[in-house]
Motif scaffolding. Structure first.
Motif, PDB file in Angstrom:
ATOM      1  N   LEU A   1      -2.978   4.617  -6.326  1.00 52.20           N
ATOM      2  CA  LEU A   1      -3.462   5.411  -5.153  1.00 52.20           C
ATOM      3  C   LEU A   1      -3.985   4.393  -4.043  1.00 52.20           C
ATOM      4  CD1 LEU A   1      -4.976   7.843  -4.244  1.00 52.20           C
ATOM      5  CD2 LEU A   1      -7.015   7.094  -5.522  1.00 52.20           C
ATOM      6  N   TYR A   2      -3.958   3.057  -4.139  1.00 57.69           N
ATOM      7  CA  TYR A   2      -4.369   2.118  -3.170  1.00 57.69           C
ATOM      8  C   TYR A   2      -3.096   1.894  -2.403  1.00 57.69           C
ATOM      9  CZ  TYR A   2      -8.718   1.090  -5.602  1.00 57.69           C
ATOM     10  OH  TYR A   2     -10.018   1.060  -6.336  1.00 57.69           O
ATOM     11  N   GLN A   3      -1.992   1.868  -3.077  1.00 55.84           N
ATOM     12  CA  GLN A   3      -0.562   1.568  -2.404  1.00 55.84           C
ATOM     13  C   GLN A   3      -0.185   2.791  -1.824  1.00 55.84           C
ATOM     14  OE1 GLN A   3       1.826   0.585  -5.951  1.00 55.84           O
ATOM     15  NE2 GLN A   3       1.056  -1.451  -6.137  1.00 55.84           N
TER      16      GLN A   3
ATOM     17  N   SER B   1       0.321   3.065   2.647  1.00 55.25           N
ATOM     18  CA  SER B   1       1.617   3.579   2.996  1.00 55.25           C
ATOM     19  C   SER B   1       1.249   4.838   3.909  1.00 55.25           C
ATOM     20  CB  SER B   1       2.615   3.795   2.005  1.00 55.25           C
ATOM     21  OG  SER B   1       2.240   4.927   1.185  1.00 55.25           O
ATOM     22  N   ALA B   2       0.185   5.401   3.668  1.00 52.72           N
ATOM     23  CA  ALA B   2       0.031   6.608   4.619  1.00 52.72           C
ATOM     24  C   ALA B   2      -0.957   6.139   5.866  1.00 52.72           C
ATOM     25  CB  ALA B   2      -0.829   7.734   3.731  1.00 52.72           C
ATOM     26  N   ASN B   3      -1.171   5.055   6.110  1.00 53.68           N
ATOM     27  CA  ASN B   3      -1.999   4.476   7.014  1.00 53.68           C
ATOM     28  C   ASN B   3      -3.353   4.857   6.731  1.00 53.68           C
ATOM     29  OD1 ASN B   3       0.399   3.475   8.505  1.00 53.68           O
ATOM     30  ND2 ASN B   3       0.545   5.313   9.453  1.00 53.68           N
ATOM     31  N   LEU B   4      -3.862   4.722   5.654  1.00 48.61           N
ATOM     32  CA  LEU B   4      -5.384   4.980   5.294  1.00 48.61           C
ATOM     33  C   LEU B   4      -5.815   3.845   4.533  1.00 48.61           C
ATOM     34  CD1 LEU B   4      -4.717   8.861   3.740  1.00 48.61           C
ATOM     35  CD2 LEU B   4      -5.945   8.149   5.988  1.00 48.61           C
TER      36      LEU B   4
ATOM     37  N   ASN C   1      -2.725  15.643  -1.325  1.00 40.52           N
ATOM     38  CA  ASN C   1      -3.722  16.458  -0.840  1.00 40.52           C
ATOM     39  C   ASN C   1      -4.945  15.357  -0.580  1.00 40.52           C
ATOM     40  OD1 ASN C   1      -2.965  19.087  -1.471  1.00 40.52           O
ATOM     41  ND2 ASN C   1      -3.253  18.714  -3.469  1.00 40.52           N
ATOM     42  N   LEU C   2      -4.742  14.246  -1.161  1.00 45.13           N
ATOM     43  CA  LEU C   2      -5.873  13.368  -0.622  1.00 45.13           C
ATOM     44  C   LEU C   2      -5.574  12.881   0.871  1.00 45.13           C
ATOM     45  CD1 LEU C   2      -7.170  10.222  -2.324  1.00 45.13           C
ATOM     46  CD2 LEU C   2      -5.970   9.785  -0.355  1.00 45.13           C
ATOM     47  N   ALA C   3      -4.271  12.444   1.062  1.00 46.52           N
ATOM     48  CA  ALA C   3      -3.884  12.108   2.377  1.00 46.52           C
ATOM     49  C   ALA C   3      -4.017  13.376   3.562  1.00 46.52           C
ATOM     50  CB  ALA C   3      -2.357  11.763   2.779  1.00 46.52           C
ATOM     51  N   MET C   4      -3.637  14.560   3.050  1.00 49.12           N
ATOM     52  CA  MET C   4      -4.043  15.802   4.101  1.00 49.12           C
ATOM     53  C   MET C   4      -5.614  15.893   4.348  1.00 49.12           C
ATOM     54  SD  MET C   4      -1.358  18.744   3.146  1.00 49.12           S
ATOM     55  CE  MET C   4      -2.178  19.172   1.865  1.00 49.12           C
ATOM     56  N   THR C   5      -6.373  15.691   3.073  1.00 51.64           N
ATOM     57  CA  THR C   5      -7.759  16.024   3.463  1.00 51.64           C
ATOM     58  C   THR C   5      -8.527  14.829   4.261  1.00 51.64           C
ATOM     59  OG1 THR C   5      -7.930  16.998   1.242  1.00 51.64           O
ATOM     60  CG2 THR C   5      -9.920  16.223   2.001  1.00 51.64           C
TER      61      THR C   5
END
Length: 96
Positions: free
Chosen positions: A62-64, A68-71, A35-39
């Protein structure tokens, strides 16, 4: 629970009486990260209320995940009246 051994006790100290969490924390963390990535990808912000010490330092995963999610360039802000004293405390323990 057999309560006979508790009869006539002077003091009874009980802890951990909650049945929560009933779900696996790993699954909950995975759902949170998703959900964090989508938001964040859609331009939104994520607010994570938590204590200023302790659990917040366990969020290395969470940092890792964000890397990995390009964030990886997404800023993190710690807003707390004790953040200035809490963050240096985390440097004491190298695993944090």
């Amino acid at each position: 629970m057999d309560q006979r051994s508790l009869k006539n006790s002077d003091v009874l100290i009980l802890t951990g009486l909650t049945q929560i969490p009933t779900a696996n924390p790993d699954g909950m963390l995975g759902e949170f990260c998703s959900n964090l990535a989508m938001t964040t990808h859609s331009g939104g912000n994520v607010l994570v209320p938590c204590y200023s010490s302790g659990v917040i330092y366990d969020l290395e995963c969470l940092y890792q995940f964000m890397d990995s999610a390009n964030l990886g360039n997404t800023p993190f802000y710690f807003i707390s009246p004790v953040a200035n004293s809490s963050l240096p405390f985390s440097q004491i323990f190298s695993e944090w």
